[in-house]
Design an enzyme around this catalytic site. Sequence first.
Site, PDB file in Angstrom:
ATOM      1  N   ASP A 151      60.087  38.731 -17.567  1.00 19.42           N
ATOM      2  CA  ASP A 151      59.742  37.425 -17.039  1.00 19.42           C
ATOM      3  C   ASP A 151      58.629  36.898 -17.947  1.00 19.42           C
ATOM      4  O   ASP A 151      58.028  37.649 -18.709  1.00 19.42           O
ATOM      5  CB  ASP A 151      59.306  37.530 -15.569  1.00 19.42           C
ATOM      6  CG  ASP A 151      59.478  36.200 -14.860  1.00 19.42           C
ATOM      7  OD1 ASP A 151      59.543  36.180 -13.631  1.00 19.42           O
ATOM      8  OD2 ASP A 151      59.552  35.171 -15.573  1.00 19.42           O
TER       9      ASP A 151
HETATM   10  C1  GLC Z   1      59.143  31.958 -14.561  1.00 17.85           C
HETATM   11  C2  GLC Z   1      60.079  32.537 -13.531  1.00 17.85           C
HETATM   12  C3  GLC Z   1      61.437  32.905 -14.079  1.00 17.85           C
HETATM   13  C4  GLC Z   1      61.836  31.925 -15.161  1.00 17.85           C
HETATM   14  C5  GLC Z   1      60.867  32.085 -16.311  1.00 17.85           C
HETATM   15  C6  GLC Z   1      61.141  31.069 -17.423  1.00 17.85           C
HETATM   16  O1  GLC Z   1      57.862  32.444 -14.391  1.00 17.85           O
HETATM   17  O2  GLC Z   1      59.583  33.637 -12.774  1.00 17.85           O
HETATM   18  O3  GLC Z   1      62.355  32.871 -12.981  1.00 17.85           O
HETATM   19  O4  GLC Z   1      63.165  32.173 -15.608  1.00 17.85           O
HETATM   20  O5  GLC Z   1      59.509  32.009 -15.918  1.00 17.85           O
HETATM   21  O6  GLC Z   1      60.972  29.786 -16.982  1.00 17.85           O
END
Ligand code: GLC
Length: 676
Positions: free
Chosen positions: A242
Amino acid sequence: MIIKKDMNEEEINEFIDYALKEMTIKEKIKQMSGHDFFKLLLRDRKFGVRAYPAAGLKRLGIPPILFTDGPRGVIIPGSTCFPVSMARGASWDLELEEKIGDVIGREVRAHGGNLFGGVCINLLRHPAWGRAQETYGEDPFLIGKFGAALVKGVQKHNVMATVKHYALNSIENARFKVNVKIDERTLREVYLPHFKRCIEEDCATVMSAYNKVRGEYCGHNKYLLRDILKEEWGFKGFVHSDWMRGLKDTIGGITGGLDVEMPWSKFYGKKLKKAVENKVIPMELIDDAVIRVIRTILKFTTKIDLEFYGEDLIGCKDHVSIARIAAEKSMVLLKNEKNLLPLNVNGLKSIAIIGPLADVKNTGDHGSSNVRQSNIVTPLQGFRNLIEEKVKLSYLDGTDLELTKNLASSVDVVILIVGYTYKDEGEWIPEFKIGGDRDSLNLHKEDIELIKAISKVNPNTIVTLIGGSAIMMENWKNEVPAILMAWYSGMEGGHALANIILGKVNPSGKLPFTIPKNTSDLPFFDKNADEIEYGYYHGYTKFDKEGLEPAFPFGFGLSYTQFKYENLQIEIVSEKIIATVDISNIGKIMGEEVVQLYIGFENSKIQKPIKLLKGFTKAQLQPGEKKTVKIEVNKNDLAWYNPDKMQWDLEDIEYNLHVGGSSRAQDLLTSKFTIS
Ligand code: GLC
């Protein structure tokens, strides 16, 4: 050696062998992180307007990963904005979900992307979870089926799907720090089956979660990433973190099994290169990650395309109409006394649309799932576009209560539009103080006051709820004749709502979660927890086990017609349990019924829920029509995880099998079977 179109597995492996010999250590490590994120962000001056790059190597012709989000559609401006995933979960319509995936896959390609980060399947353990709208409900079987359908649709267009956030990410505000404790049976039987179902659907990639499980960050969690996902389940794709905070330690990440750091190279990149040069990390671990990344990129980007993905596909008419159909099939009719609904405009002179959300573009959270789409049909616009001249349509936002009461007392029917927005729930963006977990499951105080005041002056008051999770309504639900859960229903939500209320569409949605009467009936929840234990029971399994009465049960939803179930039959054919049941539409209009199948473990010798959802299908019936519906259950779906033997076991007992239109006992026909 060059990369050509339509490479088969053998040719891809041959190329990888060549590339591993050719690549420098720096080029290998470049495959393990995002790059140019800040450069692009500075150039664009805002997030989410393009797909973001990672990996790739021009010198050898390896294309980069090009990542974009989000569960309710591609977040890049102009894309089709669907109802949120939770709304689609309420449709119980897997064909539709695959179709939505098909549309999203096309639009990812049309935007120039090749990795879709929007298959969010974290289990709704407690309705207060801020990102509930991004998943499909509280039951692992339902979530797994939906996640797999979205993966299948998206990947048809040579787009790598990502299933996220692996795993046990069910609190939003505490997600960067919380450590989740869990026993092995609960982990295997409750919190992982839906991820496994998506890996079985050949999902290309997995996004690891921010939180810890049993003391280790998911981005470094060897048990989750290497032992279960890669070894036991045989996952051949790659795991990416993440964003920003998904990786906290160079050695922890690479030994734990994280293949790609996103969106930058904070802990990988130079630090990882140094660790290899200092022989702290064996080159084999780097090569394993690089093989996974290149293999997955080539598996998708060298395939022959189904079609040309021109920009005209983005938000096109056909896609938008699918968004409207999804919104219509997701809305759940919870109450309809006096058959107030559907409204018969021929018998009406005046309708008032009232409420703070009646004319607001409100498609859900403003975090990573926010689809940048300006053509949003609000509830008011939906009615204005569909109500003929003959009915006088008025609107007030409800802030001036006296004025609103006067209007409400002067019309035939009042439609109240109340609920939440991105300010109340969604991805927690601390910098902007938006989103996060809900502190209360009730409506805002002003909404409750409005409902009480209006229902007093007009008995024909319909309450329409906007939100992404369970809303408690004990303090007002008995004061109105009709309640509809309309969700964050996407860019066509206004048209869908008007079609349902005016009877052009018969509602068929069913709750993908339990709505409680009391918060004390729910599992413990602390949005700021440092540590928490996830138990074996939550939602309908907890309510069944403890004999609790919900306000509205899992799988519940009314129709404008009625269905009768009879003649439940069970047949065991090799590894399958086959149930057939006759369903009749005994009402006056066409309707769609969600037929649910639960297996009852009442005779189990071990700790087991009373019943579990193990099958469902939809049946469309004309008035007076009768159909025989068949649902098949795999015997293996009855198994429990035996932690002592570390294997799945099947009990040789007499099982119950329940079929019906909700999880409520009064809605279920029951029979019995044994599997030996
Ligand atoms: C965010 C989210 C994830 C997302 C990523 C990119 O923090 O937790 O679901 O795909 O960052 O935007």
